[in-house]
Design a protein around this motif. Structure first.
Motif, PDB file in Angstrom:
ATOM      1  N   ALA A   9      37.181  39.688 102.162  1.00 35.94           N
ATOM      2  CA  ALA A   9      35.643  40.493 101.272  1.00 35.94           C
ATOM      3  C   ALA A   9      36.165  41.992 100.982  1.00 35.94           C
ATOM      4  O   ALA A   9      36.851  42.653 101.570  1.00 35.94           O
ATOM      5  N   ILE A  10      35.678  42.119  99.838  1.00 33.06           N
ATOM      6  CA  ILE A  10      35.878  43.260  98.867  1.00 33.06           C
ATOM      7  C   ILE A  10      34.477  43.803  98.746  1.00 33.06           C
ATOM      8  O   ILE A  10      33.649  43.221  98.154  1.00 33.06           O
ATOM      9  N   ALA A  11      34.205  44.924  98.974  1.00 23.53           N
ATOM     10  CA  ALA A  11      32.702  45.753  98.641  1.00 23.53           C
ATOM     11  C   ALA A  11      32.878  46.202  97.109  1.00 23.53           C
ATOM     12  O   ALA A  11      33.959  46.920  96.811  1.00 23.53           O
ATOM     13  N   HIS A  79      37.041  45.342 102.357  1.00 28.68           N
ATOM     14  CA  HIS A  79      35.958  45.391 103.278  1.00 28.68           C
ATOM     15  C   HIS A  79      36.054  44.723 104.765  1.00 28.68           C
ATOM     16  O   HIS A  79      35.982  45.347 105.957  1.00 28.68           O
ATOM     17  N   HIS A  80      36.334  43.234 104.599  1.00 29.61           N
ATOM     18  CA  HIS A  80      36.686  42.817 105.932  1.00 29.61           C
ATOM     19  C   HIS A  80      37.542  41.444 105.961  1.00 29.61           C
ATOM     20  O   HIS A  80      37.672  41.050 104.457  1.00 29.61           O
ATOM     21  N   LEU A 118      33.276  42.019 114.624  1.00 28.44           N
ATOM     22  CA  LEU A 118      34.049  42.669 115.789  1.00 28.44           C
ATOM     23  C   LEU A 118      33.816  44.170 115.144  1.00 28.44           C
ATOM     24  O   LEU A 118      34.118  44.362 113.750  1.00 28.44           O
ATOM     25  N   HIS A 119      33.617  45.239 115.894  1.00 24.30           N
ATOM     26  CA  HIS A 119      33.700  46.677 115.397  1.00 24.30           C
ATOM     27  C   HIS A 119      35.034  47.132 115.229  1.00 24.30           C
ATOM     28  O   HIS A 119      35.850  46.770 115.982  1.00 24.30           O
ATOM     29  N   LEU A 127      37.517  45.727 109.935  1.00 22.23           N
ATOM     30  CA  LEU A 127      36.545  44.840 110.126  1.00 22.23           C
ATOM     31  C   LEU A 127      36.744  43.390 110.256  1.00 22.23           C
ATOM     32  O   LEU A 127      37.325  43.075 109.077  1.00 22.23           O
ATOM     33  N   LEU A 128      36.601  42.847 111.163  1.00 18.57           N
ATOM     34  CA  LEU A 128      36.701  41.353 111.302  1.00 18.57           C
ATOM     35  C   LEU A 128      35.150  40.376 111.416  1.00 18.57           C
ATOM     36  O   LEU A 128      34.699  41.002 112.379  1.00 18.57           O
TER      37      LEU A 128
END
Ligand SMILES: CC[C@H](C(=O)O)C(=O)SCCNC(=O)CCNC(=O)[C@H](O)C(C)(C)COP(=O)(O)OP(=O)(O)OC[C@H]1O[C@@H](n2cnc3c(N)ncnc32)[C@H](O)[C@@H]1OP(=O)(O)O
Ligand SMILES: [Co+2]
Length: 135
Positions: A9-11, A79-80, A118-119, A127-128
Motif C-alpha cells: 500500500a502507498i498513501a 504505507h503498509h 499490527l502497530h 505497518l503490517l
C-alpha cells in the motif's frame, strides 16, 4: 496460515495522478484496476492487480483518515504491507501467542474483506496488515 502478500500500500494525495503514474510504470490494462471508497477507513482505494498480488493506492476522504495523518507527516509514500491469511481469527490468536497484539479486532476493509493491523512499533516500524482470504 499466511498464504502470500495480498497487497503493498502507498498513501497518495491524489489518487488519479498516482494511478496514471503506476499505470504508465506497470504498463497495465484498465481491467487490472479496481477503485472503491471505504468509508469505514475514510479512504478511496485503487487496486492494481499484478499477478497474484496488488498495489493499493490510498487517498484520504477526510482529514480524520489515518491516511490524511500519515500524508500530513510524510507526504506520499509507502504505507503498509498486507498479508493474506486463510483465517484471520486464528492468525490473531497465533500472534497473541507470540506476544504480538493486533490493533483492535478484525474489521471490514476493501472489497468487504476482514482486515486487521499490527502497530509499526511492534514490527520494526513497518505497518503490517492481515487480510482474510475470501472463499
Ligand atoms: C481501505 C482498507 C484498506 C485495505 O487494505 O482493505 C486499508 O489498507 S485501510 C489503510 C488505512 N488504515 C490504517 O492504516 C489503519 C491502521 N493504522 C492505524 O491504526 C494508525 O495509522 C497507526 C496506529 C499505525 C498510527 O496512528 P497514530 O494516530 O498513532 O499516528 P502517529 O502519526 O502518531 O503514529 C504513531 C507512530 O507510528 C508511526 N507510523 C504511523 N503510520 C505508519 C506507517 N504507515 N508506517 C510506519 N510507521 C507509521 C509514526 O511515524 C509514529 O512513529 P513515531 O516514531 O512515534 O513518530
Ligand atoms: Co491495505
Amino acid at each position: 496460515m499466511i498464504k502470500k502478500i495480498d497487497h503493498i500500500a502507498i498513501a497518495v494525495q491524489n489518487l488519479e495522478s498516482a494511478l496514471e503514474t503506476f499505470r504508465n510504470v506497470l504498463g497495465c490494462a484498465r481491467e487490472a484496476i479496481r477503485i472503491e471508497e471505504v468509508p469505514s477507513e475514510n479512504v478511496r482505494v485503487a487496486f492494481i492487480s499484478i499477478g497474484e498480488t496488488k498495489i493499493e493506492l490510498l487517498e484520504p476522504m477526510s482529514n480524520e483518515s489515518a491516511i490524511a495523518k500519515f500524508l500530513a507527516k510524510n507526504g506520499d509514500g509507502m504505507h503498509h504491507i498486507a498479508f493474506e491469511t486463510d483465517d484471520i481469527e486464528k492468525e490473531t490468536e497465533r500472534l497473541r501467542s507470540v506476544n504480538i497484539n493486533p490493533l483492535g479486532l478484525p474489521k471490514e476493509g476493501a472489497g468487504g474483506k476482514k482486515i486487521m493491523f499490527l502497530h509499526p512499533k511492534e514490527t520494526n516500524r513497518v505497518l503490517l496488515e492481515f487480510a482474510q482470504k475470501q472463499h
